[in-house]
Scaffold this motif. Structure first.
Motif, PDB file in Angstrom:
ATOM      1  N   LEU A   1     -39.172  26.949  -9.458  1.00 40.51           N
ATOM      2  CA  LEU A   1     -40.418  27.109 -10.217  1.00 40.51           C
ATOM      3  C   LEU A   1     -41.039  28.459  -9.985  1.00 40.51           C
ATOM      4  N   ARG A   2     -41.929  28.835 -10.885  1.00 36.26           N
ATOM      5  CA  ARG A   2     -42.672  30.087 -10.744  1.00 36.26           C
ATOM      6  C   ARG A   2     -43.611  29.966  -9.543  1.00 36.26           C
TER       7      ARG A   2
ATOM      8  N   ARG B   1     -40.783  37.189  -9.329  1.00 32.21           N
ATOM      9  CA  ARG B   1     -40.754  38.181 -10.410  1.00 32.21           C
ATOM     10  C   ARG B   1     -39.909  39.374  -9.975  1.00 32.21           C
ATOM     11  N   GLY B   2     -39.025  39.797 -10.846  1.00 26.46           N
ATOM     12  CA  GLY B   2     -38.165  40.931 -10.548  1.00 26.46           C
ATOM     13  C   GLY B   2     -36.824  40.532  -9.962  1.00 26.46           C
TER      14      GLY B   2
ATOM     15  N   THR C   1     -30.558  34.096 -12.567  1.00 27.99           N
ATOM     16  CA  THR C   1     -29.132  33.790 -12.543  1.00 27.99           C
ATOM     17  C   THR C   1     -28.574  33.950 -11.138  1.00 27.99           C
ATOM     18  N   GLU C   2     -28.951  35.026 -10.459  1.00 23.71           N
ATOM     19  CA  GLU C   2     -28.481  35.249  -9.085  1.00 23.71           C
ATOM     20  C   GLU C   2     -29.019  34.175  -8.139  1.00 23.71           C
ATOM     21  N   LEU C   3     -30.240  33.736  -8.359  1.00 25.17           N
ATOM     22  CA  LEU C   3     -30.792  32.650  -7.545  1.00 25.17           C
ATOM     23  C   LEU C   3     -29.969  31.383  -7.721  1.00 25.17           C
TER      24      LEU C   3
END
Length: 101
Positions: free
Chosen positions: A45-46, A67-68, A72-74
């Motif tokens: 989540l944000r 942010r930043g 996809t990598e996460l």
């Protein structure tokens, strides 16, 4: 279910970005955590939404989307077997596909 395909054990729930939609999704988070089907559940989540889960049963399963940093990598780092996208976004589906989930 196909016996040749293993059952998903790690589930990622991609939470909605809007507060109202997020609040309505919390029963799904809790149901996934209570399920014996999954050995691990992560709630992506944000960062501005994580205080809403603080102190509750979902708090230890939160993975903040910074942010930043590439979503996809996460997903690749989490290496889930399945993902449930609670966002109404083609881009979210595209990121999950690119992470090979």
């Amino acid at each position: 279910m196909n016996p040749a395909v293993p059952a998903p054990r790690h589930l990622v729930l991609r939470a909605p970005n809007w507060v109202g939609d997020f609040v309505m999704a919390t029963p799904l988070f809790e149901a996934a955590l209570a399920s014996l089907y999954f050995t691990r559940v992560s709630i992506a989540l944000r960062a501005h939404l994580s205080p809403l889960l603080a102190g509750g049963p979902c708090a230890g399963h939160v993975v903040e989307l910074v942010r930043g940093r590439s979503e996809t990598e996460l997903y690749r780092a989490l290496a889930p077997d399945a993902i449930v996208l609670l966002t109404n976004s083609f881009a979210a589906a595209w990121r999950a596909l690119r992470a090979r989930i």
